[in-house]
Design a protein around this motif. Structure first.
Motif, PDB file in Angstrom:
ATOM      1  N   ASN A 416      14.552  11.204   1.824  1.00  0.00           N
ATOM      2  CA  ASN A 416      13.437  10.591   1.112  1.00  0.00           C
ATOM      3  C   ASN A 416      12.418  11.638   0.658  1.00  0.00           C
ATOM      4  O   ASN A 416      11.242  11.581   1.007  1.00  0.00           O
ATOM      5  CB  ASN A 416      12.772   9.544   2.000  1.00  0.00           C
ATOM      6  CG  ASN A 416      12.142   8.429   1.198  1.00  0.00           C
ATOM      7  OD1 ASN A 416      12.407   8.274   0.014  1.00  0.00           O
ATOM      8  ND2 ASN A 416      11.298   7.651   1.839  1.00  0.00           N
ATOM      9  N   VAL A 417      12.868  12.575  -0.146  1.00  0.00           N
ATOM     10  CA  VAL A 417      12.037  13.692  -0.606  1.00  0.00           C
ATOM     11  C   VAL A 417      11.437  13.352  -1.968  1.00  0.00           C
ATOM     12  O   VAL A 417      12.128  12.840  -2.857  1.00  0.00           O
ATOM     13  CB  VAL A 417      12.866  14.989  -0.691  1.00  0.00           C
ATOM     14  CG1 VAL A 417      12.035  16.138  -1.234  1.00  0.00           C
ATOM     15  CG2 VAL A 417      13.423  15.340   0.690  1.00  0.00           C
ATOM     16  N   VAL A 418      10.148  13.663  -2.138  1.00  0.00           N
ATOM     17  CA  VAL A 418       9.429  13.409  -3.385  1.00  0.00           C
ATOM     18  C   VAL A 418       8.816  14.725  -3.872  1.00  0.00           C
ATOM     19  O   VAL A 418       8.816  15.726  -3.140  1.00  0.00           O
ATOM     20  CB  VAL A 418       8.333  12.344  -3.180  1.00  0.00           C
ATOM     21  CG1 VAL A 418       8.956  10.983  -2.901  1.00  0.00           C
ATOM     22  CG2 VAL A 418       7.395  12.734  -2.054  1.00  0.00           C
ATOM     23  N   PRO A 419       8.283  14.761  -5.119  1.00  0.00           N
ATOM     24  CA  PRO A 419       7.724  16.019  -5.632  1.00  0.00           C
ATOM     25  C   PRO A 419       6.629  16.622  -4.757  1.00  0.00           C
ATOM     26  O   PRO A 419       6.442  17.849  -4.765  1.00  0.00           O
ATOM     27  CB  PRO A 419       7.175  15.615  -7.007  1.00  0.00           C
ATOM     28  CG  PRO A 419       8.046  14.490  -7.439  1.00  0.00           C
ATOM     29  CD  PRO A 419       8.365  13.730  -6.185  1.00  0.00           C
ATOM     30  N   GLU A 420       5.904  15.818  -4.003  1.00  0.00           N
ATOM     31  CA  GLU A 420       4.845  16.357  -3.140  1.00  0.00           C
ATOM     32  C   GLU A 420       5.397  17.203  -1.997  1.00  0.00           C
ATOM     33  O   GLU A 420       4.636  17.897  -1.311  1.00  0.00           O
ATOM     34  CB  GLU A 420       3.999  15.213  -2.583  1.00  0.00           C
ATOM     35  CG  GLU A 420       2.978  14.657  -3.551  1.00  0.00           C
ATOM     36  CD  GLU A 420       3.610  13.859  -4.690  1.00  0.00           C
ATOM     37  OE1 GLU A 420       2.906  13.587  -5.690  1.00  0.00           O
ATOM     38  OE2 GLU A 420       4.802  13.495  -4.583  1.00  0.00           O
ATOM     39  N   HIS A 421       6.703  17.158  -1.771  1.00  0.00           N
ATOM     40  CA  HIS A 421       7.315  18.018  -0.760  1.00  0.00           C
ATOM     41  C   HIS A 421       7.631  19.414  -1.296  1.00  0.00           C
ATOM     42  O   HIS A 421       8.167  20.246  -0.555  1.00  0.00           O
ATOM     43  CB  HIS A 421       8.615  17.389  -0.233  1.00  0.00           C
ATOM     44  CG  HIS A 421       8.382  16.222   0.680  1.00  0.00           C
ATOM     45  ND1 HIS A 421       8.825  14.951   0.403  1.00  0.00           N
ATOM     46  CD2 HIS A 421       7.740  16.132   1.870  1.00  0.00           C
ATOM     47  CE1 HIS A 421       8.478  14.124   1.379  1.00  0.00           C
ATOM     48  NE2 HIS A 421       7.824  14.828   2.287  1.00  0.00           N
ATOM     49  N   ASN A 422       7.328  19.680  -2.563  1.00  0.00           N
ATOM     50  CA  ASN A 422       7.597  20.996  -3.141  1.00  0.00           C
ATOM     51  C   ASN A 422       6.533  22.000  -2.703  1.00  0.00           C
ATOM     52  O   ASN A 422       5.740  22.493  -3.505  1.00  0.00           O
ATOM     53  CB  ASN A 422       7.641  20.912  -4.676  1.00  0.00           C
ATOM     54  CG  ASN A 422       8.838  20.137  -5.171  1.00  0.00           C
ATOM     55  OD1 ASN A 422       9.683  19.726  -4.381  1.00  0.00           O
ATOM     56  ND2 ASN A 422       8.912  19.928  -6.457  1.00  0.00           N
ATOM     57  N   SER A 423       6.511  22.287  -1.424  1.00  0.00           N
ATOM     58  CA  SER A 423       5.588  23.258  -0.849  1.00  0.00           C
ATOM     59  C   SER A 423       6.387  24.394  -0.212  1.00  0.00           C
ATOM     60  O   SER A 423       7.585  24.279   0.011  1.00  0.00           O
ATOM     61  CB  SER A 423       4.679  22.593   0.195  1.00  0.00           C
ATOM     62  OG  SER A 423       5.460  21.931   1.176  1.00  0.00           O
ATOM     63  N   HIS A 424       5.701  25.478   0.080  1.00  0.00           N
ATOM     64  CA  HIS A 424       6.380  26.676   0.569  1.00  0.00           C
ATOM     65  C   HIS A 424       6.754  26.554   2.047  1.00  0.00           C
ATOM     66  O   HIS A 424       6.033  25.941   2.838  1.00  0.00           O
ATOM     67  CB  HIS A 424       5.500  27.912   0.370  1.00  0.00           C
ATOM     68  CG  HIS A 424       5.446  28.369  -1.063  1.00  0.00           C
ATOM     69  ND1 HIS A 424       4.559  27.836  -1.969  1.00  0.00           N
ATOM     70  CD2 HIS A 424       6.168  29.299  -1.737  1.00  0.00           C
ATOM     71  CE1 HIS A 424       4.734  28.415  -3.143  1.00  0.00           C
ATOM     72  NE2 HIS A 424       5.705  29.299  -3.043  1.00  0.00           N
ATOM     73  N   PHE A 425       7.878  27.130   2.385  1.00  0.00           N
ATOM     74  CA  PHE A 425       8.309  27.264   3.773  1.00  0.00           C
ATOM     75  C   PHE A 425       8.764  28.698   3.985  1.00  0.00           C
ATOM     76  O   PHE A 425       8.965  29.457   3.032  1.00  0.00           O
ATOM     77  CB  PHE A 425       9.442  26.277   4.095  1.00  0.00           C
ATOM     78  CG  PHE A 425      10.759  26.653   3.469  1.00  0.00           C
ATOM     79  CD1 PHE A 425      11.731  27.322   4.207  1.00  0.00           C
ATOM     80  CD2 PHE A 425      11.032  26.352   2.146  1.00  0.00           C
ATOM     81  CE1 PHE A 425      12.947  27.678   3.633  1.00  0.00           C
ATOM     82  CE2 PHE A 425      12.243  26.699   1.564  1.00  0.00           C
ATOM     83  CZ  PHE A 425      13.200  27.366   2.309  1.00  0.00           C
ATOM     84  N   GLN A 426       8.916  29.087   5.258  1.00  0.00           N
ATOM     85  CA  GLN A 426       9.299  30.451   5.586  1.00  0.00           C
ATOM     86  C   GLN A 426      10.473  30.449   6.565  1.00  0.00           C
ATOM     87  O   GLN A 426      10.555  29.568   7.435  1.00  0.00           O
ATOM     88  CB  GLN A 426       8.129  31.245   6.213  1.00  0.00           C
ATOM     89  CG  GLN A 426       6.933  31.437   5.296  1.00  0.00           C
ATOM     90  CD  GLN A 426       6.065  30.211   5.165  1.00  0.00           C
ATOM     91  OE1 GLN A 426       5.864  29.483   6.134  1.00  0.00           O
ATOM     92  NE2 GLN A 426       5.544  29.958   3.965  1.00  0.00           N
ATOM     93  N   VAL A 427      11.349  31.426   6.385  1.00  0.00           N
ATOM     94  CA  VAL A 427      12.447  31.672   7.325  1.00  0.00           C
ATOM     95  C   VAL A 427      12.325  33.112   7.807  1.00  0.00           C
ATOM     96  O   VAL A 427      12.428  34.053   7.006  1.00  0.00           O
ATOM     97  CB  VAL A 427      13.824  31.433   6.686  1.00  0.00           C
ATOM     98  CG1 VAL A 427      14.931  31.841   7.654  1.00  0.00           C
ATOM     99  CG2 VAL A 427      13.989  29.976   6.286  1.00  0.00           C
ATOM    100  N   TYR A 428      12.063  33.298   9.096  1.00  0.00           N
ATOM    101  CA  TYR A 428      11.896  34.620   9.709  1.00  0.00           C
ATOM    102  C   TYR A 428      13.215  35.045  10.352  1.00  0.00           C
ATOM    103  O   TYR A 428      13.927  34.221  10.941  1.00  0.00           O
ATOM    104  CB  TYR A 428      10.788  34.595  10.766  1.00  0.00           C
ATOM    105  CG  TYR A 428       9.394  34.399  10.210  1.00  0.00           C
ATOM    106  CD1 TYR A 428       8.541  35.492  10.028  1.00  0.00           C
ATOM    107  CD2 TYR A 428       8.919  33.143   9.878  1.00  0.00           C
ATOM    108  CE1 TYR A 428       7.261  35.322   9.530  1.00  0.00           C
ATOM    109  CE2 TYR A 428       7.641  32.956   9.364  1.00  0.00           C
ATOM    110  CZ  TYR A 428       6.825  34.057   9.197  1.00  0.00           C
ATOM    111  OH  TYR A 428       5.559  33.879   8.692  1.00  0.00           O
ATOM    112  N   TYR A 429      13.508  36.345  10.275  1.00  0.00           N
ATOM    113  CA  TYR A 429      14.702  36.866  10.941  1.00  0.00           C
ATOM    114  C   TYR A 429      14.553  38.370  11.137  1.00  0.00           C
ATOM    115  O   TYR A 429      13.734  39.034  10.482  1.00  0.00           O
ATOM    116  CB  TYR A 429      15.966  36.555  10.123  1.00  0.00           C
ATOM    117  CG  TYR A 429      16.014  37.203   8.756  1.00  0.00           C
ATOM    118  CD1 TYR A 429      16.669  38.421   8.558  1.00  0.00           C
ATOM    119  CD2 TYR A 429      15.422  36.604   7.662  1.00  0.00           C
ATOM    120  CE1 TYR A 429      16.726  39.025   7.312  1.00  0.00           C
ATOM    121  CE2 TYR A 429      15.462  37.188   6.408  1.00  0.00           C
ATOM    122  CZ  TYR A 429      16.116  38.394   6.237  1.00  0.00           C
ATOM    123  OH  TYR A 429      16.162  38.985   5.000  1.00  0.00           O
ATOM    124  N   SER A 430      15.340  38.900  12.045  1.00  0.00           N
ATOM    125  CA  SER A 430      15.382  40.345  12.298  1.00  0.00           C
ATOM    126  C   SER A 430      16.643  40.921  11.671  1.00  0.00           C
ATOM    127  O   SER A 430      17.688  40.267  11.649  1.00  0.00           O
ATOM    128  CB  SER A 430      15.371  40.624  13.809  1.00  0.00           C
ATOM    129  OG  SER A 430      14.199  40.113  14.411  1.00  0.00           O
TER     130      SER A 430
END
Length: 467
Positions: A416-430
């Motif tokens: 149930n994803v809408v345009p307001e979910h178009n925000s930034h996320f981050q994936v951290y790794y070594s």
């Protein structure tokens, strides 16, 4: 000794129960001085804006404010946001607040709710103004369910003239905005006023908790009901300087089903009258500096696309092979490349992290199920994802050309994803840079004497891997 321990546990339980009752009492000793509810029905995504002036009429500070929803509406909710207003009118600002789903134990008819956590408790006798936005999907139902190519699309919408709330409401009004002035019918509950595209219910005064008065609107809405039934986005990171994006779409028109014969001549000669609720084109908003863009389906490349770029954004306008009417579906793939330096960074603790956008690039679409896969370089360890809303997460393995141990894939899933979910996320790794030498070393070993055909095949694999 055992008797003393039991007595202490009983005392602790009694204290916790007493505190819990006090908190609940404080929560229910709130009242809403004024409530304004604005419902936007101009597209197929229903947006509701609440302005609530809340007063603490109890004797204890209140640490949260509750919102209530009917169970059917709760299940269709995609997003709930809340903020508290601070400052006076000219210098007023809004501070975001944490919103979490809760169970309303005393709610009638299975009503469900959310809790808005306050940064500073609301003191007895004090008031505060809250702004709430909630978005629901699949709330507009086509009626009739089938229409011909020349007919407009009519839908109906269910709601309540009164705001469902666990608190007493002193005064409230509900405003409903429709996409056009063509309204077949609507429930009249005095006082009710209609002006152009807006219908107003209220004001109503002194409504007890959980008041509910059903209303029904039947109106014209020719907005294309674009629903992506399933979207799989794959973000593949290469430390050699690029990020490759591949997006697999299963698109459907969720409006009134098309009946009868489709006439392309009529569709092209009378665009303002024929198929007014169909898909004529789609717009994908992509990051700036995109390159190597393609748009294809199972048949092959689709040439009916136009890419516009500038230093701030990129827009890809695509046209399906055929117009989409209600009930029709299409599957296709969009792919593009991005420069690594614009999305991959190094944190203060030495780890690397991807900063990318969640959601669907297609404008004004609902995604029933979105799966986002971040493919990390081979040799990456300790991946963690930071997403500003709740998603399901797990890890997978993927093997590509010349991989030895495989690549870690961070999988994020949300419904149930809408345009307001178009925000930034981050994936951290070594990542240890020594792993970047593995593939060049494998390719360099291909210079050893081998049959000509085998050597050319191996070099082709190396070239495909690097590109």
């Amino acid at each position: 000794m055992e008797t003393l321990l039991k007595a202490r546990l009983a005392l602790i339980f009694s204290i916790l129960t007493h505190v819990s009752l006090l908190i609940c009492a404080s929560s229910h000793e709130l009242q809403i001085v004024n409530a304004e509810k604005r419902i936007d029905l101009t597209s197929h995504i229903v947006k509701v804006f609440l302005t609530l002036k809340v007063e603490n009429t109890g004797t204890l500070p209140a640490s949260d404010v509750l919102l209530a929803f009917p169970p059917t509406e709760f299940d269709r909710l995609s997003l709930v946001k809340a903020a508290i207003a601070t400052g006076k009118k000219k210098k007023r600002s809004y501070v975001p607040l944490d919103v979490k789903p809760i169970e309303l134990l005393d709610a009638p008819n299975g009503a469900k709710g959310f809790s808005i956590s306050l940064i500073n408790p609301l003191s007895p006798g004090a008031t505060a103004t809250f702004e709430v936005l909630y978005i629901s999907t699949h709330s507009l139902k086509p009626f009739p369910e089938e229409i011909s190519q020349s007919e407009s699309q009519l839908v109906y919408y269910h709601d309540s003239a009164f705001m469902l709330s666990p608190y007493h409401i002193k005064q409230q009004s509900t405003f409903i905005k429709t996409p056009s002035t063509k309204v077949e019918s609507f429930t009249k509950l005095e006082p009710t006023n209609r002006a152009s595209k807006e219908i107003r219910y209220g004001p109503y005064e002194d409504r007890p908790p959980y008041s509910f008065s059903p209303i029904l609107l039947h109106f014209e809405n020719n907005y294309p009901f674009a629903v992506v039934e399933e979207l799989v986005r794959e973000v593949e990171i290469s430390h050699w300087g690029s990020i490759q994006i591949t997006e697999h779409y299963k698109l459907a028109h969720a409006g009134a089903r098309h009946k009868g014969v489709f006439s392309r001549v009529e569709y092209q000669s009378k665009p303002s009258l024929s198929g007014v609720s169909s898909f004529r084109h789609l717009l994908a908003r992509l990051p700036p500096k995109v390159h190597s863009v393609y748009y294809r389906d199972e048949i092959g490349n689709i040439s009916s696309s136009h890419l516009r770029k500038d230093f701030q954004k990129s827009e890809l306008e695509i046209e399906p092979r055929y117009p989409l009417f209600g009930g029709w579906k299409a599957t296709f793939v969009i792919g593009y490349g991005l420069p690594l330096q614009d999305f991959l960074f190094e944190s203060s603790d030495g780890r690397r992290y991807l900063n990318f956008t969640f959601g669907c690039p297609l404008a004004e679409t609902v995604v029933d199920k979105l799966t986002l896969k971040v493919v990390l370089p081979e040799g990456s360890t300790g991946p963690t994802a930071v997403v500003p809303f709740q998603v399901e997460q797990h890890l997978e393995k993927k093997y590509s050309y010349l991989d030895v141990v495989g690549r870690t894939v961070v999988v994020l899933e949300k419904k149930n994803v809408v345009p307001e979910h178009n925000s930034h996320f981050q994936v951290y790794y070594s990542f240890n840079p020594i792993f970047m030498l593995a593939e060049p070393l494998i390719c360099s070993n291909l210079s050893l004497p081998t049959p000509k055909g085998k050597m050319e095949e191996s070099w082709n694999i190396c070239l495909m891997r690097e590109t």
